[in-house]
Design a protein around this motif. Sequence first.
Motif, PDB file in Angstrom:
ATOM      1  N   GLY A   1       0.820  -1.207   0.000  1.00 14.21           N
ATOM      2  CA  GLY A   1       0.000   0.000   0.000  1.00 14.21           C
ATOM      3  C   GLY A   1       0.853   1.257   0.000  1.00 14.21           C
ATOM      4  N   THR A   2       0.198   2.398  -0.031  1.00 14.58           N
ATOM      5  CA  THR A   2       0.901   3.682  -0.054  1.00 14.58           C
ATOM      6  C   THR A   2       0.424   4.546   1.099  1.00 14.58           C
ATOM      7  N   VAL A   3       1.345   4.917   1.984  1.00 21.93           N
ATOM      8  CA  VAL A   3       0.992   5.754   3.128  1.00 21.93           C
ATOM      9  C   VAL A   3       0.891   7.209   2.712  1.00 21.93           C
ATOM     10  N   ILE A   4      -0.189   7.848   3.113  1.00 24.32           N
ATOM     11  CA  ILE A   4      -0.365   9.288   2.926  1.00 24.32           C
ATOM     12  C   ILE A   4      -0.590   9.894   4.303  1.00 24.32           C
ATOM     13  N   GLU A   5       0.259  10.807   4.725  1.00 23.04           N
ATOM     14  CA  GLU A   5       0.080  11.447   6.021  1.00 23.04           C
ATOM     15  C   GLU A   5      -1.084  12.425   5.964  1.00 23.04           C
ATOM     16  N   ALA A   6      -1.949  12.347   6.942  1.00 20.62           N
ATOM     17  CA  ALA A   6      -3.116  13.227   6.976  1.00 20.62           C
ATOM     18  C   ALA A   6      -2.696  14.663   7.274  1.00 20.62           C
ATOM     19  N   LEU A   7      -3.286  15.590   6.551  1.00 22.68           N
ATOM     20  CA  LEU A   7      -3.076  17.000   6.860  1.00 22.68           C
ATOM     21  C   LEU A   7      -3.856  17.348   8.117  1.00 22.68           C
ATOM     22  N   VAL A   8      -3.455  18.406   8.779  1.00 29.16           N
ATOM     23  CA  VAL A   8      -4.180  18.890   9.952  1.00 29.16           C
ATOM     24  C   VAL A   8      -4.615  20.327   9.673  1.00 29.16           C
ATOM     25  N   PRO A   9      -5.904  20.566   9.459  1.00 31.83           N
ATOM     26  CA  PRO A   9      -6.372  21.936   9.211  1.00 31.83           C
ATOM     27  C   PRO A   9      -6.049  22.838  10.400  1.00 31.83           C
ATOM     28  N   THR A  10      -5.893  24.105  10.115  1.00 33.24           N
ATOM     29  CA  THR A  10      -5.580  25.062  11.174  1.00 33.24           C
ATOM     30  C   THR A  10      -6.672  26.120  11.249  1.00 33.24           C
ATOM     31  N   LYS A  11      -6.871  26.639  12.448  1.00 35.68           N
ATOM     32  CA  LYS A  11      -7.842  27.707  12.631  1.00 35.68           C
ATOM     33  C   LYS A  11      -7.271  29.026  12.131  1.00 35.68           C
ATOM     34  N   ARG A  12      -8.132  29.883  11.688  1.00 34.18           N
ATOM     35  CA  ARG A  12      -7.735  31.254  11.402  1.00 34.18           C
ATOM     36  C   ARG A  12      -8.651  32.177  12.180  1.00 34.18           C
ATOM     37  N   LYS A  13      -8.360  33.458  12.151  1.00 30.93           N
ATOM     38  CA  LYS A  13      -9.187  34.406  12.886  1.00 30.93           C
ATOM     39  C   LYS A  13     -10.608  34.390  12.355  1.00 30.93           C
ATOM     40  N   ARG A  14     -11.507  34.499  13.281  1.00 32.46           N
ATOM     41  CA  ARG A  14     -12.917  34.414  12.920  1.00 32.46           C
ATOM     42  C   ARG A  14     -13.338  35.633  12.113  1.00 32.46           C
ATOM     43  N   ASP A  15     -14.055  35.360  11.048  1.00 35.83           N
ATOM     44  CA  ASP A  15     -14.605  36.418  10.210  1.00 35.83           C
ATOM     45  C   ASP A  15     -15.954  36.823  10.787  1.00 35.83           C
ATOM     46  N   PRO A  16     -16.092  38.061  11.250  1.00 34.39           N
ATOM     47  CA  PRO A  16     -17.362  38.468  11.869  1.00 34.39           C
ATOM     48  C   PRO A  16     -18.544  38.379  10.916  1.00 34.39           C
TER      49      PRO A  16
ATOM     50  N   LEU B   1     -19.154  35.817   9.084  1.00 31.85           N
ATOM     51  CA  LEU B   1     -19.578  34.417   9.006  1.00 31.85           C
ATOM     52  C   LEU B   1     -20.303  34.032  10.281  1.00 31.85           C
ATOM     53  N   ASP B   2     -21.353  33.252  10.138  1.00 30.09           N
ATOM     54  CA  ASP B   2     -22.092  32.749  11.290  1.00 30.09           C
ATOM     55  C   ASP B   2     -21.585  31.358  11.650  1.00 30.09           C
ATOM     56  N   GLY B   3     -21.981  30.903  12.843  1.00 32.13           N
ATOM     57  CA  GLY B   3     -21.664  29.543  13.234  1.00 32.13           C
ATOM     58  C   GLY B   3     -20.341  29.439  13.949  1.00 32.13           C
ATOM     59  N   GLU B   4     -19.758  28.233  13.907  1.00 31.38           N
ATOM     60  CA  GLU B   4     -18.527  27.954  14.618  1.00 31.38           C
ATOM     61  C   GLU B   4     -17.354  28.639  13.931  1.00 31.38           C
ATOM     62  N   GLU B   5     -16.228  28.667  14.631  1.00 31.86           N
ATOM     63  CA  GLU B   5     -15.050  29.313  14.090  1.00 31.86           C
ATOM     64  C   GLU B   5     -14.600  28.614  12.822  1.00 31.86           C
ATOM     65  N   PRO B   6     -14.372  29.340  11.729  1.00 32.00           N
ATOM     66  CA  PRO B   6     -14.020  28.698  10.464  1.00 32.00           C
ATOM     67  C   PRO B   6     -12.593  28.173  10.470  1.00 32.00           C
ATOM     68  N   LEU B   7     -12.372  27.202   9.606  1.00 26.46           N
ATOM     69  CA  LEU B   7     -11.062  26.611   9.429  1.00 26.46           C
ATOM     70  C   LEU B   7     -10.643  26.851   7.994  1.00 26.46           C
ATOM     71  N   ILE B   8      -9.357  26.780   7.742  1.00 23.85           N
ATOM     72  CA  ILE B   8      -8.885  27.036   6.392  1.00 23.85           C
ATOM     73  C   ILE B   8      -7.733  26.097   6.072  1.00 23.85           C
ATOM     74  N   ASN B   9      -7.722  25.570   4.860  1.00 28.06           N
ATOM     75  CA  ASN B   9      -6.605  24.757   4.416  1.00 28.06           C
ATOM     76  C   ASN B   9      -6.713  24.562   2.924  1.00 28.06           C
ATOM     77  N   ARG B  10      -5.560  24.283   2.300  1.00 30.18           N
ATOM     78  CA  ARG B  10      -5.553  23.907   0.890  1.00 30.18           C
ATOM     79  C   ARG B  10      -5.620  22.388   0.828  1.00 30.18           C
ATOM     80  N   ILE B  11      -6.587  21.883   0.099  1.00 29.18           N
ATOM     81  CA  ILE B  11      -6.767  20.454  -0.023  1.00 29.18           C
ATOM     82  C   ILE B  11      -6.365  20.034  -1.428  1.00 29.18           C
ATOM     83  N   PRO B  12      -5.257  19.303  -1.584  1.00 28.14           N
ATOM     84  CA  PRO B  12      -4.900  18.826  -2.916  1.00 28.14           C
ATOM     85  C   PRO B  12      -6.050  17.992  -3.484  1.00 28.14           C
ATOM     86  N   PRO B  13      -6.419  18.120  -4.741  1.00 27.87           N
ATOM     87  CA  PRO B  13      -5.743  18.907  -5.766  1.00 27.87           C
ATOM     88  C   PRO B  13      -6.311  20.300  -5.956  1.00 27.87           C
TER      89      PRO B  13
END
Length: 501
Positions: free
Chosen positions: A204-219, A221-233
């Motif tokens: 098989g082929t191991v792929i390490e999982a990315l870990v999304p990071t929090k960014r400052k909350r956009d006032p 936006l409603d709801g929970e604190e947003p997260l941001i990351n680039r997801i290949p592709p």
Amino acid sequence: MSSSKSAINLGLERIRALLGHLPPYTRPTCHIAGTNGKGSVTALLSSILTASSYRVGRFNSPHLVSILDSITIDDSPVLKYTYSDMRQRVETVDRDHNIGASSFELLTATALMIFEDAAVDIAVVEVGMGGRLDATNVISDEQILVSALTAVDLDHQLFLGDTVEKIAIEKAAIARKGRPFVLGFQPHPEVNQVVREVVAKVGGTVIEALVPTKRKRDPKLDGEEPLINRIPPFSVPIDLLLPLKGDHQLQNLGIALTIVSALLVQPDTSLQLHKNITPETIANGVRNTHWPGRLSFHRISLPLPLAHPVSPQEVINTATVTSRFLVLADGAHNPASSTTLASFINNVLGGRISTPSAATNPITLSYVIALSHSPPKKPKDTLSPLFAVAASLLSTTQESHLYQIRVRVAFLRFTSPDGMPWVRPEPPSKLKGLVSPLLSEAEIWTAADSGSEPKEDLKEALNWVTRDQHLKDSEGLIVVAGSLYLVADFYRLLQSQKSVD
């Protein structure tokens, strides 16, 4: 050999024989193993795929409130008729061919055949225990799209091994030749190397999982604190609103997103993954994820009617006022998950008591706890993180002199889950003896070790932990934890009140 171990008989011989007399299972499948977090990953992944216009089957164990919860299609439990009809067909095959399949093997076969009969586009399947010999590992290599491993920790040592390395080897054995294997963040670094060796051995082929990071909350936006990351592709960031609470859910989200990425970089198939999975469907799927019983907040009306009379004083204290109390339900059942829960409680209450302007009312932190009897796992190891954070909060308020915090602990049993007779609770009297050495200032209530109804014990425990809050106008947080089976009892109580938030 303990009765609990004799009731669990790992191996693939019976499930293979059983499925050999049923229609072939042909559904493309994502297979998820791990000690903690695998349920959350399956919920996130299936929600993303459902939002991407796929018909998605999901299999989780154990169930929560009903056996129907364990088998869902498009995030809805299967109909009782659908389950009963397929279960009967599977049991008939088992009986006619004298296979002797276990209850979990019967359930697994039922789930797979329901997915096959419904012609789901993709199935998301959670491993029951371990991986190598778990019934779900009967799925053929050809049907596995991606395998994944969430955090590995000590649990089920009687069956899987007495070190995290041994347990990881068992769990990583779901890896398949020529298929991606997503490796999530591991709290024990030694797990990474043994997993890589297992996956490499099968090709098989191991792929390490990315870990999304929090960014400052956009006032805006409603709801929970947003997260941001680039997801290949995808080359652009994706703003995500994560409804699952706790920083550890960032890691679970990362595993789910990396599985999605692994699906997208595979050669396209008739599923047309590249066409249907977009930044928008990923965002919608994450936002709509629902996974109850894991850091889930609810409001419950108290006091509750009891099947048996209480003392006259308790009647005076509770019967005159009905209030709605805040409950945090979490199926933390081992040291790792209870540590996560303790950290969350500290974040919730620690910020509250550190703000002088908010220090107007006393706070009551109440634990309502039941634990499964599962040696060699020790109840003390599971309870220590929860009691340690309570002791820390007590110390903080005593030093600041801002206001009182009181801790109450109720120990009880849970209702035995359907089809799992080997699962039994620790006696409440045994758990009671652990409080004083760990949290000497707690007030304690215990249910009987036998004879009483667990659902009535839960009502009485909830009434007890909130009794003084009626009179003293204090704020409070009730934490129902220690076993997912106790959480299931709590949800049944909520359903009876028709007040699930």
